[in-house]
Scaffold this motif. Sequence first.
Motif, mmCIF file in Angstrom:
data_model
loop_
_atom_site.group_PDB
_atom_site.id
_atom_site.type_symbol
_atom_site.label_atom_id
_atom_site.label_comp_id
_atom_site.label_asym_id
_atom_site.label_seq_id
_atom_site.Cartn_x
_atom_site.Cartn_y
_atom_site.Cartn_z
ATOM 1 N N VAL A 1 0.833 -1.204 0.000
ATOM 2 C CA VAL A 1 0.000 0.000 0.000
ATOM 3 C C VAL A 1 0.865 1.250 0.000
ATOM 4 O O VAL A 1 0.650 2.178 -0.797
ATOM 5 N N ILE A 2 1.867 1.292 0.886
ATOM 6 C CA ILE A 2 2.734 2.472 0.972
ATOM 7 C C ILE A 2 3.498 2.668 -0.329
ATOM 8 O O ILE A 2 3.651 3.794 -0.812
ATOM 9 N N ALA A 3 3.988 1.577 -0.911
ATOM 10 C CA ALA A 3 4.751 1.688 -2.155
ATOM 11 C C ALA A 3 3.901 2.290 -3.266
ATOM 12 O O ALA A 3 4.376 3.126 -4.053
ATOM 13 N N THR A 4 2.640 1.873 -3.344
ATOM 14 C CA THR A 4 1.748 2.424 -4.366
ATOM 15 C C THR A 4 1.562 3.925 -4.177
ATOM 16 O O THR A 4 1.651 4.702 -5.141
ATOM 17 N N MET A 5 1.309 4.323 -2.929
ATOM 18 C CA MET A 5 1.117 5.744 -2.663
ATOM 19 C C MET A 5 2.413 6.532 -2.872
ATOM 20 O O MET A 5 2.390 7.690 -3.309
ATOM 21 N N GLN A 6 3.556 5.895 -2.564
ATOM 22 C CA GLN A 6 4.830 6.585 -2.702
ATOM 23 C C GLN A 6 5.209 6.800 -4.163
ATOM 24 O O GLN A 6 5.966 7.723 -4.481
ATOM 25 N N VAL A 7 4.709 5.953 -5.054
ATOM 26 C CA VAL A 7 4.963 6.179 -6.485
ATOM 27 C C VAL A 7 4.355 7.511 -6.903
ATOM 28 O O VAL A 7 4.995 8.334 -7.573
ATOM 29 N N ALA A 8 3.100 7.733 -6.498
ATOM 30 C CA ALA A 8 2.439 9.009 -6.811
ATOM 31 C C ALA A 8 3.162 10.164 -6.145
ATOM 32 O O ALA A 8 3.356 11.234 -6.754
ATOM 33 N N ARG A 9 3.574 9.960 -4.897
ATOM 34 C CA ARG A 9 4.285 11.021 -4.176
ATOM 35 C C ARG A 9 5.624 11.341 -4.849
ATOM 36 O O ARG A 9 6.000 12.508 -4.988
ATOM 37 N N ALA A 10 6.331 10.301 -5.289
ATOM 38 C CA ALA A 10 7.621 10.511 -5.944
ATOM 39 C C ALA A 10 7.462 11.241 -7.275
ATOM 40 O O ALA A 10 8.275 12.104 -7.620
ATOM 41 N N ILE A 11 6.412 10.916 -8.010
ATOM 42 C CA ILE A 11 6.162 11.605 -9.275
ATOM 43 C C ILE A 11 5.894 13.086 -9.020
ATOM 44 O O ILE A 11 6.392 13.964 -9.731
ATOM 45 N N GLY A 12 5.090 13.368 -7.981
ATOM 46 C CA GLY A 12 4.830 14.756 -7.638
ATOM 47 C C GLY A 12 6.081 15.498 -7.184
ATOM 48 O O GLY A 12 6.299 16.656 -7.548
ATOM 49 N N LEU A 13 6.911 14.816 -6.396
ATOM 50 C CA LEU A 13 8.156 15.444 -5.933
ATOM 51 C C LEU A 13 9.118 15.691 -7.084
ATOM 52 O O LEU A 13 9.780 16.735 -7.139
ATOM 53 N N GLU A 14 9.199 14.725 -7.997
ATOM 54 C CA GLU A 14 10.075 14.908 -9.160
ATOM 55 C C GLU A 14 9.598 16.093 -9.997
ATOM 56 O O GLU A 14 10.416 16.885 -10.487
ATOM 57 N N ALA A 15 8.274 16.220 -10.145
ATOM 58 C CA ALA A 15 7.741 17.357 -10.900
ATOM 59 C C ALA A 15 8.083 18.672 -10.209
ATOM 60 O O ALA A 15 8.444 19.660 -10.864
ATOM 61 N N THR A 16 7.997 18.679 -8.871
ATOM 62 C CA THR A 16 8.342 19.883 -8.115
ATOM 63 C C THR A 16 9.823 20.238 -8.290
ATOM 64 O O THR A 16 10.180 21.397 -8.516
ATOM 65 N N LEU A 17 10.672 19.221 -8.179
ATOM 66 C CA LEU A 17 12.109 19.457 -8.317
ATOM 67 C C LEU A 17 12.460 19.929 -9.729
ATOM 68 O O LEU A 17 13.282 20.830 -9.909
ATOM 69 N N SER A 18 11.828 19.324 -10.736
ATOM 70 C CA SER A 18 12.088 19.748 -12.117
ATOM 71 C C SER A 18 11.565 21.159 -12.351
ATOM 72 O O SER A 18 12.190 21.950 -13.065
ATOM 73 N N PHE A 19 10.434 21.492 -11.741
ATOM 74 C CA PHE A 19 9.886 22.833 -11.876
ATOM 75 C C PHE A 19 10.834 23.872 -11.270
ATOM 76 O O PHE A 19 10.965 24.984 -11.783
ATOM 77 N N LEU A 20 11.520 23.472 -10.188
ATOM 78 C CA LEU A 20 12.479 24.372 -9.538
ATOM 79 C C LEU A 20 13.830 24.396 -10.252
ATOM 80 O O LEU A 20 14.727 25.134 -9.853
ATOM 81 N N GLY A 21 13.968 23.555 -11.286
ATOM 82 C CA GLY A 21 15.214 23.537 -12.046
ATOM 83 C C GLY A 21 16.267 22.606 -11.504
ATOM 84 O O GLY A 21 17.424 22.668 -11.925
ATOM 85 N N LEU A 22 15.890 21.692 -10.573
ATOM 86 C CA LEU A 22 16.859 20.775 -9.972
ATOM 87 C C LEU A 22 16.562 19.318 -10.279
ATOM 88 O O LEU A 22 17.208 18.437 -9.727
ATOM 89 N N GLY A 23 15.607 19.059 -11.144
ATOM 90 C CA GLY A 23 15.235 17.682 -11.443
ATOM 91 C C GLY A 23 15.862 17.189 -12.725
ATOM 92 O O GLY A 23 17.077 17.287 -12.924
ATOM 93 N N ALA A 24 15.024 16.668 -13.605
ATOM 94 C CA ALA A 24 15.509 16.132 -14.873
ATOM 95 C C ALA A 24 16.064 17.250 -15.745
ATOM 96 O O ALA A 24 15.604 18.396 -15.706
ATOM 97 N N SER A 25 17.063 16.907 -16.531
ATOM 98 C CA SER A 25 17.653 17.887 -17.441
ATOM 99 C C SER A 25 16.789 18.028 -18.691
ATOM 100 O O SER A 25 15.842 17.278 -18.902
ATOM 101 N N VAL A 26 17.134 19.001 -19.519
ATOM 102 C CA VAL A 26 16.353 19.262 -20.731
ATOM 103 C C VAL A 26 16.375 18.066 -21.670
ATOM 104 O O VAL A 26 15.418 17.814 -22.406
ATOM 105 N N THR A 27 17.453 17.300 -21.664
ATOM 106 C CA THR A 27 17.561 16.135 -22.544
ATOM 107 C C THR A 27 16.868 14.911 -21.972
ATOM 108 O O THR A 27 16.825 13.882 -22.622
#
Length: 304
Positions: free
Chosen positions: A224-250
């Motif tokens: 159960v936690i792993a399922t919820m954490q997948v959604a949480r991780a996706i949201g966190l990655e989006a936040t980090l990328s929005f701040l310019g510290l996540g995925a690169s342009v490529t």
Amino acid sequence: MAEHNMQETDKALPEPGRLSKYLADFFASPAAAIGFITLLFICCLALFAPWISPQNPYDLMQLDIMDGRLAPGSESMTGFVYHLGTDSQGRDILSGILYGLRTSLLVGVLSAFAAAIIGTTAGLFAAYMGRRTEVVIMRLVDLQLSFPTILMALMMLAVLGKGVLNVVIALIIAEWATYARTVRAAALVEREKEYIEAARMLRLPGWRILFRHLLPNCLAPVIVIATMQVARAIGLEATLSFLGLGASVTEPSLGMLISTGYQYLLTGLYWISFFPGIALLVTIVAINLVGDRLRDVLNPRNAS
């Protein structure tokens, strides 16, 4: 005693008909069924993105700056229709979303899975070993949980730098403690039961008691936690990328796509951020619907 031990352990294993009962209970909820179908559809889109995307949005040979910031439904000079419009670089938004889903789901699944392995192992050792081992592990967990997740991830990325792999590592470090605390609580209950005492009386190796007897009986909350954490991780990655510290342009992700169009929101070019934002919202909601239903189905208090 040995026979009793095997009977207790087998309770954690899928019995004939139990899986079908779980599935029936899961799909009895219309919201969960819709969430599961939606999530399956999104995963298929992400998996087959290279074959179904109208364009590889990060292949510079396929981009034309003259097609930049075209509205949804616009047609390029070559006759190509951009159904969701383009960004400032002439990238097709629809193609960017499909490729971005691949990165976002990859980050979410990898970080949740790795954090689950580390946290579950730590929680099992803390509950089974007790004494100093438990004190050390749980104080580390308390220290970890005292920091906000986003702050911990920002600190790690400041050291590691940008990139998908670094985002995954940062999220693992930020999330493993949640699994450890939950698994320890479940394992503390299980270790006092007769089948664990029987395993000890039989002088079974500690690793076998941990992973063959304790672990199967603690898996329900982990799933159960792993399922919820997948959604949480996706949201966190989006936040980090929005701040310019996540995925690169490529390495496109939904968060990075939203970030590239944020500066144009007040100029009427809403589609650059709007459509990736909708894709991110639908993905997270679908995962949360599945996770909520799994929590109800796997709750032992609801077992008949």
